[in-house]
Motif scaffolding. Structure first.
Motif, mmCIF file in Angstrom:
data_model
loop_
_atom_site.group_PDB
_atom_site.id
_atom_site.type_symbol
_atom_site.label_atom_id
_atom_site.label_comp_id
_atom_site.label_asym_id
_atom_site.label_seq_id
_atom_site.Cartn_x
_atom_site.Cartn_y
_atom_site.Cartn_z
ATOM 1 N N ASP A 113 0.866 -1.179 0.000
ATOM 2 C CA ASP A 113 0.000 0.000 0.000
ATOM 3 C C ASP A 113 0.902 1.228 0.000
ATOM 4 O OD1 ASP A 113 -2.156 -1.713 0.204
ATOM 5 O OD2 ASP A 113 -2.341 -1.482 2.379
ATOM 6 N N ASN A 170 -3.661 12.948 -1.996
ATOM 7 C CA ASN A 170 -3.139 12.223 -0.833
ATOM 8 C C ASN A 170 -3.964 10.969 -0.568
ATOM 9 O OD1 ASN A 170 -1.597 14.492 -0.821
ATOM 10 N ND2 ASN A 170 -1.953 15.040 1.311
ATOM 11 N N ALA A 171 -3.873 10.039 -1.513
ATOM 12 C CA ALA A 171 -4.668 8.817 -1.450
ATOM 13 C C ALA A 171 -3.743 7.612 -1.299
ATOM 14 C CB ALA A 171 -5.513 8.679 -2.712
ATOM 15 N N THR A 172 -4.345 6.474 -0.949
ATOM 16 C CA THR A 172 -3.612 5.219 -0.878
ATOM 17 C C THR A 172 -3.875 4.405 -2.133
ATOM 18 O OG1 THR A 172 -3.718 5.128 1.538
ATOM 19 C CG2 THR A 172 -3.323 3.057 0.392
ATOM 20 N N ASN A 173 -2.830 4.023 -2.817
ATOM 21 C CA ASN A 173 -2.927 3.152 -3.982
ATOM 22 C C ASN A 173 -2.362 1.782 -3.628
ATOM 23 O OD1 ASN A 173 -3.773 4.745 -6.586
ATOM 24 N ND2 ASN A 173 -2.441 6.130 -5.441
ATOM 25 N N SER A 225 0.918 9.600 -9.172
ATOM 26 C CA SER A 225 -0.369 10.081 -8.663
ATOM 27 C C SER A 225 -1.185 10.787 -9.732
ATOM 28 C CB SER A 225 -0.138 11.031 -7.486
ATOM 29 O OG SER A 225 0.460 10.352 -6.402
ATOM 30 N N THR A 274 0.840 5.408 0.142
ATOM 31 C CA THR A 274 0.034 6.595 0.434
ATOM 32 C C THR A 274 0.881 7.849 0.225
ATOM 33 O OG1 THR A 274 -1.234 5.372 2.090
ATOM 34 C CG2 THR A 274 -1.359 7.783 2.166
ATOM 35 N N LYS A 275 0.369 8.784 -0.558
ATOM 36 C CA LYS A 275 1.093 10.044 -0.739
ATOM 37 C C LYS A 275 0.829 10.939 0.461
ATOM 38 C CE LYS A 275 0.207 13.836 -3.042
ATOM 39 N NZ LYS A 275 -0.120 14.853 -4.056
#
Length: 243
Positions: free
Chosen positions: A120, A183-186, A151, A122-123
């Protein structure tokens, strides 16, 4: 007196008839019922009961290595060139120079040739024009595969050989819609199986390539910049399995 004589005579007559009938049965004069014909029935083998078909499920993957980075002594690289260090129960890579990527490895030896790697990412901050992802079949600082996500929605599978980089999917990075911006989790997954290299982002396969340069090696994570500095990525739930 006559009634008694008559009754007596009747009894004698019935007795005589009964004796005569019994005598005929004994001597075989009375008709005998014919036996019923025998019907031959061929035995029928019962049909075997077929089991209900069941869905074939994938064999469960064998976990070779996993790290949620809560233990800061689990063996990942730590240095001061930018930030590559344990942070807040994760592993943080922050890049403060332009056109640079930093990476870290757990130092795994004797991994099988075929592996599946998940993490995982996350930015935390920095531009969407960034890069982050997974390393596979790492030999040394100049030889490995780099699975690239950004992103702002691009991806690539990069061969790094003797320090030179080659995009295995063409000259340009591939635009994808699966990557989450901001600022999401990929969730990133990589399959290195034989000569087939595959990249998945948030459950969607976005790229695949064929290459036989490296057949095994260590694994890792990375983050990088282009023209704008400040890429800051927090990695968590790193898992390596045998597919």
């Amino acid at each position: 007196m006559k009634k008694r004589i008559v009754l007596f005579a009747s009894v004698l007559m019935l007795s005589s008839l009964a004796c005569s009938f019994v005598s005929q049965l004994v001597e075989g004069d009375a008709p005998v019922a014919e036996p019923l014909p025998t019907i031959e029935v061929e035995p029928v083998e019962p049909e075997p009961i077929q089991p209900e078909p069941t869905a074939i499920s994938e064999q469960p993957s064998i976990i070779l290595f996993q790290d949620d980075f809560s233990d800061t002594s689990s063996g990942w690289d730590r240095n001061e060139d930018g930030i590559t260090d344990y942070y807040n129960d994760g592993y943080r890579i922050q890049v403060n120079s332009d056109n640079l990527f930093l990476f870290a490895n757990p130092g795994l030896k004797n991994l099988p040739n075929d592996v599946r790697i998940e993490v995982d990412a996350t930015k935390l901050s920095g531009p969407d024009d960034n890069s982050f992802g997974i390393l596979c079949r790492y030999q040394d600082t100049s030889n490995f595969y780099r699975f690239f996500v950004s992103s702002d929605g691009y991806a690539g599978i990069i061969l790094v050989k003797d320090g030179d980089m080659k995009n295995l999917n063409g000259e340009k990075l591939t635009p994808i819609s699966a990557a989450l911006a901001g600022n999401a989790t990929n969730k990133i997954r990589v399959n290195c199986i034989g000569t087939t290299l595959s990249l998945f982002v948030n459950g969607e396969q976005v790229l695949t390539a064929e290459d036989s340069t490296f057949s095994n090696g260590d694994v890792g994570i990375f983050a990088g910049t282009f023209d704008i500095v400040g890429t800051d990525i927090l990695f968590d739930n790193f898992v390596v399995t045998r597919p």
